[in-house]
Design a protein around this motif. Structure first.
Motif, PDB file in Angstrom:
ATOM      1  N   GLY A   1       0.797  -1.213   0.000  1.00  0.00           N
ATOM      2  CA  GLY A   1       0.000   0.000   0.000  1.00  0.00           C
ATOM      3  C   GLY A   1       0.832   1.266   0.000  1.00  0.00           C
ATOM      4  O   GLY A   1       0.477   2.256  -0.646  1.00  0.00           O
ATOM      5  N   ALA A   2       1.970   1.256   0.708  1.00  0.00           N
ATOM      6  CA  ALA A   2       2.796   2.456   0.787  1.00  0.00           C
ATOM      7  C   ALA A   2       3.377   2.821  -0.577  1.00  0.00           C
ATOM      8  O   ALA A   2       3.416   3.999  -0.950  1.00  0.00           O
ATOM      9  CB  ALA A   2       3.920   2.252   1.803  1.00  0.00           C
ATOM     10  N   LYS A   3       3.803   1.817  -1.335  1.00  0.00           N
ATOM     11  CA  LYS A   3       4.368   2.090  -2.661  1.00  0.00           C
ATOM     12  C   LYS A   3       3.317   2.657  -3.602  1.00  0.00           C
ATOM     13  O   LYS A   3       3.561   3.636  -4.324  1.00  0.00           O
ATOM     14  CB  LYS A   3       4.959   0.805  -3.247  1.00  0.00           C
ATOM     15  N   ILE A   4       2.138   2.039  -3.611  1.00  0.00           N
ATOM     16  CA  ILE A   4       1.076   2.520  -4.494  1.00  0.00           C
ATOM     17  C   ILE A   4       0.663   3.931  -4.091  1.00  0.00           C
ATOM     18  O   ILE A   4       0.445   4.800  -4.948  1.00  0.00           O
ATOM     19  CB  ILE A   4      -0.135   1.568  -4.452  1.00  0.00           C
ATOM     20  N   THR A   5       0.573   4.179  -2.789  1.00  0.00           N
ATOM     21  CA  THR A   5       0.189   5.511  -2.310  1.00  0.00           C
ATOM     22  C   THR A   5       1.212   6.558  -2.735  1.00  0.00           C
ATOM     23  O   THR A   5       0.850   7.660  -3.176  1.00  0.00           O
ATOM     24  CB  THR A   5       0.040   5.501  -0.778  1.00  0.00           C
ATOM     25  N   LEU A   6       2.492   6.226  -2.612  1.00  0.00           N
ATOM     26  CA  LEU A   6       3.549   7.174  -2.974  1.00  0.00           C
ATOM     27  C   LEU A   6       3.454   7.572  -4.448  1.00  0.00           C
ATOM     28  O   LEU A   6       3.416   8.761  -4.783  1.00  0.00           O
ATOM     29  CB  LEU A   6       4.918   6.555  -2.691  1.00  0.00           C
ATOM     30  N   TYR A   7       3.416   6.567  -5.322  1.00  0.00           N
ATOM     31  CA  TYR A   7       3.363   6.864  -6.754  1.00  0.00           C
ATOM     32  C   TYR A   7       2.054   7.558  -7.128  1.00  0.00           C
ATOM     33  O   TYR A   7       2.009   8.379  -8.051  1.00  0.00           O
ATOM     34  CB  TYR A   7       3.535   5.575  -7.563  1.00  0.00           C
ATOM     35  N   ASN A   8       1.008   7.236  -6.406  1.00  0.00           N
ATOM     36  CA  ASN A   8      -0.287   7.849  -6.686  1.00  0.00           C
ATOM     37  C   ASN A   8      -0.262   9.349  -6.418  1.00  0.00           C
ATOM     38  O   ASN A   8      -0.870  10.142  -7.149  1.00  0.00           O
ATOM     39  CB  ASN A   8      -1.369   7.176  -5.849  1.00  0.00           C
ATOM     40  N   TYR A   9       0.448   9.744  -5.361  1.00  0.00           N
ATOM     41  CA  TYR A   9       0.550  11.177  -5.073  1.00  0.00           C
ATOM     42  C   TYR A   9       1.334  11.914  -6.157  1.00  0.00           C
ATOM     43  O   TYR A   9       1.070  13.092  -6.429  1.00  0.00           O
ATOM     44  CB  TYR A   9       1.170  11.411  -3.701  1.00  0.00           C
ATOM     45  N   VAL A  10       2.291  11.230  -6.787  1.00  0.00           N
ATOM     46  CA  VAL A  10       2.991  11.835  -7.922  1.00  0.00           C
ATOM     47  C   VAL A  10       1.986  12.131  -9.032  1.00  0.00           C
ATOM     48  O   VAL A  10       1.964  13.228  -9.605  1.00  0.00           O
ATOM     49  CB  VAL A  10       4.101  10.907  -8.438  1.00  0.00           C
ATOM     50  N   GLY A  11       1.139  11.135  -9.326  1.00  0.00           N
ATOM     51  CA  GLY A  11       0.127  11.313 -10.354  1.00  0.00           C
ATOM     52  C   GLY A  11      -0.855  12.419 -10.018  1.00  0.00           C
ATOM     53  O   GLY A  11      -1.238  13.216 -10.887  1.00  0.00           O
ATOM     54  N   MET A  12      -1.274  12.487  -8.752  1.00  0.00           N
ATOM     55  CA  MET A  12      -2.216  13.534  -8.346  1.00  0.00           C
ATOM     56  C   MET A  12      -1.593  14.917  -8.494  1.00  0.00           C
ATOM     57  O   MET A  12      -2.262  15.882  -8.887  1.00  0.00           O
ATOM     58  CB  MET A  12      -2.669  13.295  -6.904  1.00  0.00           C
ATOM     59  N   GLY A  13      -0.294  15.020  -8.197  1.00  0.00           N
ATOM     60  CA  GLY A  13       0.396  16.299  -8.360  1.00  0.00           C
ATOM     61  C   GLY A  13       0.453  16.723  -9.820  1.00  0.00           C
ATOM     62  O   GLY A  13       0.197  17.895 -10.151  1.00  0.00           O
ATOM     63  N   VAL A  14       0.757  15.764 -10.702  1.00  0.00           N
ATOM     64  CA  VAL A  14       0.824  16.074 -12.132  1.00  0.00           C
ATOM     65  C   VAL A  14      -0.553  16.506 -12.648  1.00  0.00           C
ATOM     66  O   VAL A  14      -0.681  17.505 -13.383  1.00  0.00           O
ATOM     67  CB  VAL A  14       1.336  14.864 -12.928  1.00  0.00           C
ATOM     68  N   ALA A  15      -1.599  15.766 -12.276  1.00  0.00           N
ATOM     69  CA  ALA A  15      -2.955  16.101 -12.720  1.00  0.00           C
ATOM     70  C   ALA A  15      -3.369  17.488 -12.234  1.00  0.00           C
ATOM     71  O   ALA A  15      -4.026  18.248 -12.962  1.00  0.00           O
ATOM     72  CB  ALA A  15      -3.942  15.051 -12.225  1.00  0.00           C
ATOM     73  N   THR A  16      -2.992  17.818 -10.997  1.00  0.00           N
ATOM     74  CA  THR A  16      -3.341  19.135 -10.456  1.00  0.00           C
ATOM     75  C   THR A  16      -2.598  20.247 -11.183  1.00  0.00           C
ATOM     76  O   THR A  16      -3.157  21.325 -11.435  1.00  0.00           O
ATOM     77  CB  THR A  16      -3.029  19.183  -8.948  1.00  0.00           C
ATOM     78  N   ALA A  17      -1.348  20.004 -11.543  1.00  0.00           N
ATOM     79  CA  ALA A  17      -0.584  20.997 -12.309  1.00  0.00           C
ATOM     80  C   ALA A  17      -1.249  21.252 -13.662  1.00  0.00           C
ATOM     81  O   ALA A  17      -1.325  22.403 -14.124  1.00  0.00           O
ATOM     82  CB  ALA A  17       0.855  20.521 -12.501  1.00  0.00           C
ATOM     83  N   VAL A  18      -1.740  20.197 -14.288  1.00  0.00           N
ATOM     84  CA  VAL A  18      -2.456  20.345 -15.556  1.00  0.00           C
ATOM     85  C   VAL A  18      -3.744  21.148 -15.346  1.00  0.00           C
ATOM     86  O   VAL A  18      -4.111  21.992 -16.175  1.00  0.00           O
ATOM     87  CB  VAL A  18      -2.768  18.973 -16.173  1.00  0.00           C
ATOM     88  N   LEU A  19      -4.431  20.895 -14.233  1.00  0.00           N
ATOM     89  CA  LEU A  19      -5.644  21.654 -13.922  1.00  0.00           C
ATOM     90  C   LEU A  19      -5.352  23.144 -13.777  1.00  0.00           C
ATOM     91  O   LEU A  19      -6.133  23.989 -14.236  1.00  0.00           O
ATOM     92  CB  LEU A  19      -6.277  21.132 -12.624  1.00  0.00           C
ATOM     93  N   ILE A  20      -4.243  23.468 -13.141  1.00  0.00           N
ATOM     94  CA  ILE A  20      -3.869  24.877 -12.981  1.00  0.00           C
ATOM     95  C   ILE A  20      -3.653  25.525 -14.349  1.00  0.00           C
ATOM     96  O   ILE A  20      -4.147  26.624 -14.630  1.00  0.00           O
ATOM     97  CB  ILE A  20      -2.600  24.994 -12.120  1.00  0.00           C
ATOM     98  N   ALA A  21      -2.932  24.803 -15.231  1.00  0.00           N
ATOM     99  CA  ALA A  21      -2.690  25.331 -16.577  1.00  0.00           C
ATOM    100  C   ALA A  21      -3.993  25.484 -17.348  1.00  0.00           C
ATOM    101  O   ALA A  21      -4.221  26.505 -18.013  1.00  0.00           O
ATOM    102  CB  ALA A  21      -1.728  24.398 -17.323  1.00  0.00           C
ATOM    103  N   ALA A  22      -4.872  24.471 -17.261  1.00  0.00           N
ATOM    104  CA  ALA A  22      -6.146  24.535 -17.976  1.00  0.00           C
ATOM    105  C   ALA A  22      -7.026  25.652 -17.442  1.00  0.00           C
ATOM    106  O   ALA A  22      -7.737  26.319 -18.200  1.00  0.00           O
ATOM    107  CB  ALA A  22      -6.865  23.197 -17.860  1.00  0.00           C
TER     108      ALA A  22
END
Length: 460
Positions: free
Chosen positions: A303-324
């Motif tokens: 669970g810790a590994k999946i959670t860690l990588y998932n937060y990377v994805g959430m950060g990238v998606a949020t950055a795209v939201l800011i640009a959009a």
């Protein structure tokens, strides 16, 4: 280990108390436990599903509330924030209600209580009703958020550790689906020029059905005792609060965005309620359906590994939201928001898988073995889930208040997304530092004792 001498075959349709329950015993699990656990899981999901729908009811009702209702966008964000707040707070007592009343009995009670906010909303939903009245009735709907905590605590006790990620993910995901389902039904009603009372008229009988089915087919576990000491021990454990912080990032985002997505589309991009309703259900739907997958991935990879990588994805998606948001690109904004919803679902599954794994690891570190270790893990993980679920849901309050302030200050949600991006970065750091970083001194101690590192949380 041998199977219990008295296997808890489905009892009579009366009190439905199971006296012996040992899911870690593989013989017991295959012969009796799995069938009973899955039956309870199914009807728990049904009740929790409707609870989520009632909790998020006002995220839909505000779309029906046009200018004739006299509410500003800030009023609507404040209303949904307070509904989210009540749903977060009641999760704590709902968790411990399972031990007091029994899982089946409390499911019946909690499902029946949903009639109160539903009937109250049916009465007041009309132009001319004061904002204060809408606020009071909206607060009543918050009790639907408590069903999640009691359901998760109950189902946690039914399944063995090796199956908890899948079972808790399915239980929570099936409940989370209540969010897009009520949005879809609202879409159909708005499209047919129906009013909000039609929506409420559909859900009131469904609540009765859920309570009746819980009474008929669910069970109470005798070994889930009322243990106030477990609550105190869980509250004193640092991992309860660390996981609460991480759950704010996953579930807080899911429920907060579920309430706010439609309002952001109408206020920032000028969509009509019907146009907003056409897309608002997609994110919560995919985020809900993917949650069991997040649990399954956590079972398999940690669970810790999946959670860690998932937060990377959430950060990238949020950055795209800011640009959009800055470019005013509705298409990119919508796609990025849906992706962010999916990632919250995966993170919800992986974080909740971590909870029983963490306390099981601590039990082994204490020298406990077998059923004694499993009982310790169940006791503290069950108690901590209510606290973690409550704090996590408070993230939804923060998201709606952040959007409210962002729209008041800047006229868009961009400022709020910047704050969310910073928070996801903090969640990434905490996950790595607490559950995946392996200090040199730990490796040295492990080599010296030639034993497995009992407090290595990388696999939880």
């Amino acid at each position: 280990m041998t199977a219990p001498s008295t296997a808890p075959a489905p009892p009579s349709r009366g009190g439905r108390w199971i006296q012996q329950w040992d899911p870690e015993d593989e013989t017991f699990w295959k012969e009796t436990g799995e069938k009973v656990a899955k039956r309870n899981l199914f009807f728990s999901v049904l009740s929790e599903h409707i609870g989520f729908s009632i909790w998020t009811l006002w995220s839909v009702l505000v779309l029906f509330m046009g200018p004739e209702y006299g509410l500003t966008p800030a009023d609507k964000f404040l209303l949904t924030s307070m509904v989210t707040l009540v749903g977060a707070v009641v999760r704590v007592p709902y968790t411990f209600a399972v031990a007091i009343f029994g899982g089946r009995n409390w499911t019946i009670i909690s499902a029946s209580l949903l009639l109160v906010p539903s009937i109250a909303a049916f009465v007041v939903m009309k132009p001319g009703t004061s904002f204060a009245t809408f606020m009071v009735v909206g607060l009543l709907a918050g009790i639907g958020g408590g069903n999640f905590a009691s359901s998760m605590t109950n189902i946690n006790a039914f399944f063995p550790l090796r199956k908890k990620g899948w079972a808790l993910g399915l239980n929570a995901g099936g409940g989370n689906v209540g969010v897009p389902v009520i949005q879809l039904i609202a879409l159909a009603i708005i499209g047919a020029s129906g009013g909000p009372r039609v929506l409420l008229g559909i859900y009131i009988p469904l609540i009765v059905v859920a309570a009746v089915l819980a009474a008929q087919f669910m069970d109470n576990l005798e070994n889930v005792k009322n243990d106030t000491g477990a609550a105190k021990d869980a509250a004193r454990d640092a991992h309860t609060w660390i996981m609460s912080f991480l759950y704010v990032g996953t579930f807080g985002s899911f429920i907060g965005y579920s309430f706010a997505f439609g309002q952001v589309l109408t206020n920032q991009f000028g969509r009509t309620p019907l146009e907003a309703a056409y897309v608002t259900f997609i994110g919560p739907l995919l985020g809900s359906l993917i949650r069991p997958v997040g649990g399954w991935m956590a079972d398999k990879y940690g669970g810790a590994k999946i959670t860690l990588y998932n937060y990377v994805g959430m950060g990238v998606a949020t950055a795209v939201l800011i640009a959009a948001s800055m470019e005013k690109s509705l298409a990119l904004f919508t796609v990025a928001f849906v992706v962010l919803f999916v990632l919250t679902g995966i993170g919800n599954g992986s974080t909740y898988k971590m909870i029983p794994g963490i306390f099981q690891t601590k039990a082994l570190a204490k020298g406990l073995e077998g059923e004694e270790a499993a009982a310790y893990g169940r006791r503290l993980s069950g108690a901590s889930m209510g606290l973690i679920g409550a704090v996590g849901a408070l993230g939804g309050v923060g998201i709606n208040l952040a959007f409210r302030q962002s729209f008041l200050s800047y006229g868009s949600g961009t400022g709020a997304f910047v704050a969310f991006l910073a928070f996801y970065g903090a969640c990434f750091v905490v996950t790595w530092a607490v559950y995946l970083r392996r200090p040199a001194r730990q490796a040295t101690a492990t080599a010296a004792t030639d034993t497995k590192p009992q407090l290595n949380y990388a696999e939880v």
